[in-house]
Design a protein around this motif. Structure first.
Motif, PDB file in Angstrom:
ATOM      1  N   MET A   1     -26.806 -67.899  73.152  1.00 16.60           N
ATOM      2  CA  MET A   1     -27.242 -67.667  74.540  1.00 16.60           C
ATOM      3  C   MET A   1     -26.631 -66.354  75.032  1.00 16.60           C
ATOM      4  O   MET A   1     -25.419 -66.165  74.918  1.00 16.60           O
ATOM      5  N   ILE A   2     -27.470 -65.471  75.513  1.00 15.92           N
ATOM      6  CA  ILE A   2     -26.978 -64.189  76.000  1.00 15.92           C
ATOM      7  C   ILE A   2     -27.572 -63.924  77.382  1.00 15.92           C
ATOM      8  O   ILE A   2     -28.784 -64.032  77.564  1.00 15.92           O
ATOM      9  N   ALA A   3     -26.729 -63.642  78.351  1.00 17.27           N
ATOM     10  CA  ALA A   3     -27.214 -63.390  79.710  1.00 17.27           C
ATOM     11  C   ALA A   3     -26.719 -62.033  80.182  1.00 17.27           C
ATOM     12  O   ALA A   3     -25.542 -61.695  80.031  1.00 17.27           O
ATOM     13  N   ARG A   4     -27.637 -61.275  80.759  1.00 17.43           N
ATOM     14  CA  ARG A   4     -27.259 -59.978  81.312  1.00 17.43           C
ATOM     15  C   ARG A   4     -27.178 -60.107  82.836  1.00 17.43           C
ATOM     16  O   ARG A   4     -27.997 -60.761  83.461  1.00 17.43           O
ATOM     17  N   ASP A 107     -33.426 -63.672  72.019  1.00 14.56           N
ATOM     18  CA  ASP A 107     -32.880 -64.968  71.604  1.00 14.56           C
ATOM     19  C   ASP A 107     -31.357 -64.909  71.602  1.00 14.56           C
ATOM     20  O   ASP A 107     -30.748 -64.727  72.636  1.00 14.56           O
ATOM     21  N   ASP A 108     -30.811 -65.009  70.402  1.00 10.73           N
ATOM     22  CA  ASP A 108     -29.352 -65.022  70.317  1.00 10.73           C
ATOM     23  C   ASP A 108     -28.800 -63.702  69.811  1.00 10.73           C
ATOM     24  O   ASP A 108     -27.690 -63.650  69.284  1.00 10.73           O
ATOM     25  N   ARG A 109     -29.572 -62.658  69.946  1.00 11.63           N
ATOM     26  CA  ARG A 109     -29.118 -61.355  69.469  1.00 11.63           C
ATOM     27  C   ARG A 109     -29.032 -60.364  70.613  1.00 11.63           C
ATOM     28  O   ARG A 109     -29.895 -60.318  71.474  1.00 11.63           O
ATOM     29  N   CYS A 129     -25.282 -64.546  68.183  1.00 15.33           N
ATOM     30  CA  CYS A 129     -24.654 -65.825  68.506  1.00 15.33           C
ATOM     31  C   CYS A 129     -25.192 -66.881  67.555  1.00 15.33           C
ATOM     32  O   CYS A 129     -26.398 -67.146  67.538  1.00 15.33           O
ATOM     33  N   HIS A 130     -24.306 -67.450  66.746  1.00 16.02           N
ATOM     34  CA  HIS A 130     -24.687 -68.612  65.936  1.00 16.02           C
ATOM     35  C   HIS A 130     -24.283 -69.855  66.736  1.00 16.02           C
ATOM     36  O   HIS A 130     -23.835 -69.740  67.881  1.00 16.02           O
TER      37      HIS A 130
END
Ligand code: GLA
Length: 711
Positions: A1-4, A107-109, A129-130
């Motif tokens: 999970m990546i949030a800007r 996604d998770d990158r 992110c794994h």
């Protein structure tokens, strides 16, 4: 999970979150990328909530960036800490200064592009992110017209805030790998790494950081990482002047320089990192799950590893068909599933002074071809495996006689021989092609070979490539990339083959090799007492399903010690069970005990290879130690207890179990004893391996295996 999100300064920030860890990245003045938080997850996805002060208007606020949590310090930034990147031009200009260009969140990158306008060099920081871990690497792309030289290109920096920390790392030597060392970090730098060509027995590219003095196995915070690189590497742990910690890992800069041609891209290896709130054990389980779920070669990832027999210690170089057939028959009768013939089957390999480089059958030893043995092994219901050492050459070989320049050599200097052999220059495509061709034939010409043990038995010296002076300092890296390329090609051509990585035991057991091989031969030291220590250390960084252990003969070939057969089996059961003794000479009692123990192992194998591992007590010189494997749903557990040396008059001990269902009832398979998960996890189970009722108790070499399943 990546949030800007945006910081109050208006600058962008990114929160990366896995099930266990969060990492905050944000841009400060001069487009400096900060990493002000790396810790447990579940806090927030909003960067502003971190209440962090990121320097907003350098230089008046903060001229120098020392002690600041930099995500990737590069030479040219106003900092004096360990640099991740050093770039030079042919005209002598040095250093970089990057401006932020763009981000890509998918996604998770996360990818963050930075650009140096003067050099026309783009630096991209990659984050993946794994489930629990975050993998980092960088790529460098030369978009200009001049050649740039990368003098140093580490994978990542990981800063931690001012505090007092301990470093845990893994060290040893041949036959004594993976010793766990914990030391306090003081002002200044601790460096670990390798300059031997391989990741090495001496230092394993794994680390853990703990609060000062913390030693609990199952509790306490641990920051940890593992570098996916099989060659020279560097790890720097630097306590800065304000007590902040700067961690940097990557390809070893010593004797490294990479000429980045216009249009070319250089990619660093990945550094996988995580945070555990459950001590080193929790950190290890995250790495184990990562290997099993995301990292190991996909085609064999989920498969149970077969019980193997390896004939090395039984026959050494004196390989003969009839004798191997006899070993195979006995192995099959014990329940072995994979029969591996080790060194000595090829070329003129009657000893370690000849043959490496000639991967063709020794027809004197196999007058009717290898197929005779392979068919016999298959007929016995086992798979067939074979040993190779493809990066090496003996001067006494057809390959070397034809191509002496294929081995590393320093013009005008004499060569140092390690085990009478030289290292082939795998940076050269002609060398790779020739070796690949031989291995392809080996796998195709004799019937089905299901397993390859890929060995590497000496450190590199005189690593010269006089024919290509411009690439001389790229050799260390090009060799490793070349090795991966050959492994990748062989796997694609023969997807059924299981590969085992070996380097005189565990000298190249890193995540880099585990991307292209399925398991590792842990150590040439098969002494059961020493193995407890070695396997404990190994399991800090790697999963039981990639740890191969053999039961060998006594007195042990390396130490002369005599451990009972059952003890040797119980130790070898901690990972992938193998047998490596001369079973042609085992008594019928030993053979039937062996068969029973192989069957016991097969019954617990899903727990060992797919469950979660908990060390109950680490190996100690005196007294019991234990390790437990638990099904993910808590429905069953296997407990292995050991005592190499006991002392008279010790009180009764108990071992507290982990990962069970507190409310469930469990029954022990051996005697039907019952208890609840809560009791087993709070009061624990009796771990007194010696009956106090015995008048002359046997205190040494005691071990038990018990299996508990929910009722
Ligand atoms: C290395 C390996 C051993 C064996 C020998 C054969 O030492 O680690 O397991 O394969 O080479 O020469």
């Amino acid at each position: 999970m990546i949030a800007r999100s945006d910081l109050p300064t208006g600058r962008p920030a990114w929160v990366l979150e896995t099930n266990r860890a969060s990492m905050l990245l944000c841009l400060g003045a001069d487009d400096t990328l900060y990493l002000p938080y790396w810790g447990p997850s579940g806090t927030t996805r909003n960067a502003a909530d971190f209440l962090l002060e990121v320097p907003g208007n350098r230089p008046s606020e903060a001229t120098f960036l020392d002690g600041q949590p930099l995500a990737y310090p590069a030479y040219g930034m106003p900092t004096f800490k360990e640099q991740c990147l050093v770039v030079a031009t042919d005209s002598g200009a040095r250093g970089t200064r990057f401006t932020f260009k763009t981000d890509r969140v998918a996604d998770d990158r996360l990818e963050l592009d930075f650009h140096d306008a003067l050099l026309r060099l783009t630096l991209t920081l990659h984050f993946t992110c794994h489930a629990e871990l975050i993998a980092r690497k960088v790529t460098l792309r030369n978009e200009g017209e001049q050649v740039l030289t990368l003098e140093r290109a580490l994978s990542a920096a990981l800063p931690l805030p001012p505090d007092q920390y301990d470093l845990v790392s893994l060290h040893g030597q041949w036959g004594r790998e993976f010793g766990v060392v914990q030391r306090p970090l003081m002002p200044g730098k601790v460096t670990t790494g390798s300059t031997r060509g391989i990741s090495s027995h001496e230092a394993h590219p794994w680390f853990a950081i703990r609060p000062r003095g913390e030693r609990a196995e199952h509790a306490g915070r641990v920051w940890f990482g593992s570098l996916a690189w099989s060659g020279n590497w560097l790890g720097v742990f630097e306590v800065e002047r304000n007590d902040a910690l700067n961690i940097a890992l990557g390809i070893q800069p010593f004797d490294f320089a990479w000429r980045l041609e216009p249009g070319a891209t250089f990619e660093t290896p990945e550094l996988v990192c995580g945070v555990s709130e459950h001590g080193l054990g929790g950190a290890a389980r995250q790495l184990h799950a990562f290997e099993e779920q995301h990292w190991l070669p996909e085609n064999h990832r989920a498969r149970l590893r077969p019980v193997l027999y390896n004939s090395w210690e039984a026959t050494h170089f004196e390989v003969q068909v009839e004798q191997q057939v006899e070993l195979a028959r006995r192995a099959a009768a014990m329940g072995v599933e994979l029969f591996v013939i080790d060194d000595g089957w090829f070329g003129t390999r009657d000893h370690d002074r000849a043959g490496l480089g000639d991967w063709t059958l020794n027809v004197r030893k196999f007058p009717n071809g290898l197929r005779e043995l392979i068919d016999e092994v298959h007929g016995l219901g086992m798979q067939f495996g074979i040993w190779v050492e493809p990066e090496m050459v003996n001067p006494d070989s057809d390959l070397y006689r034809a191509h002496p320049d294929w081995a590393y050599h320093a013009e005008g200097r004499s060569a140092t021989f390690g085990r009478n052999q030289l290292v082939l220059n795998f940076a050269r495509s002609d060398v790779r092609q020739a070796i690949h061709e031989q291995l392809r034939h080996l796998l195709a010409d004799h019937g089905t070979i299901e397993f390859v043990k890929w060995d590497h038995n000496r450190a590199w010296t005189e690593v010269g490539w006089p024919e290509s002076p411009a690439q001389q300092r790229e050799v260390w890296v090009r060799h490793v990339l070349g090795l991966y390329e050959v492994l990748r090609a062989l796997r694609a051509e023969s997807p059924h083959v299981l590969f085992e990585s070996c380097a005189g035991g565990g000298g190249r057991a890193d995540l880099g090799m585990l991307r292209w091989t399925d398991q590792v031969w842990t150590s040439d030291n098969t002494d059961a007492a020493d193995r407890l220590d070695i396997q404990y250390g190994y399991s800090r960084a790697h999963a039981p399903r990639v740890m191969v252990n053999w039961v060998t003969d006594v007195p042990n070939e390396q130490t002369g010690r005599v451990a009972p057969l059952e003890f040797r089996f119980h130790v070898a059961m901690q990972g992938v069970l193998g047998i490596g003794g001369n079973i042609a000479e085992w008594s019928s009692a030993d053979l039937s005990e062996g068969a029973a123990l192989v069957a016991e192992y097969k019954a617990i194998r899903p727990l060992v290879q797919h469950g979660r591992q908990f060390w109950l007590r680490p190996p100690t010189a005196i007294g019991p130690c234990g390790v437990q494997y638990v099904a993910h749903d808590g429905s069953a557990t296997a407990v292995l207890l050991y005592q190499v040396r006991g002392v008279r008059g010790q009180g009764a001990r108990r071992m507290v179990l982990h990962g069970l269902r507190p409310e469930a009832r469990y029954r022990r398979e051996t005697d039907g004893a019952e208890s609840t998960g809560a009791v087993l996890m709070n009061a624990g189970l009796p771990a007194t391996l010696v009956s106090t009722a015995e008048r002359h108790p046997r205190l040494d070499w005691r071990s038990t295996l018990q299996v508990w399943r929910t009722v």
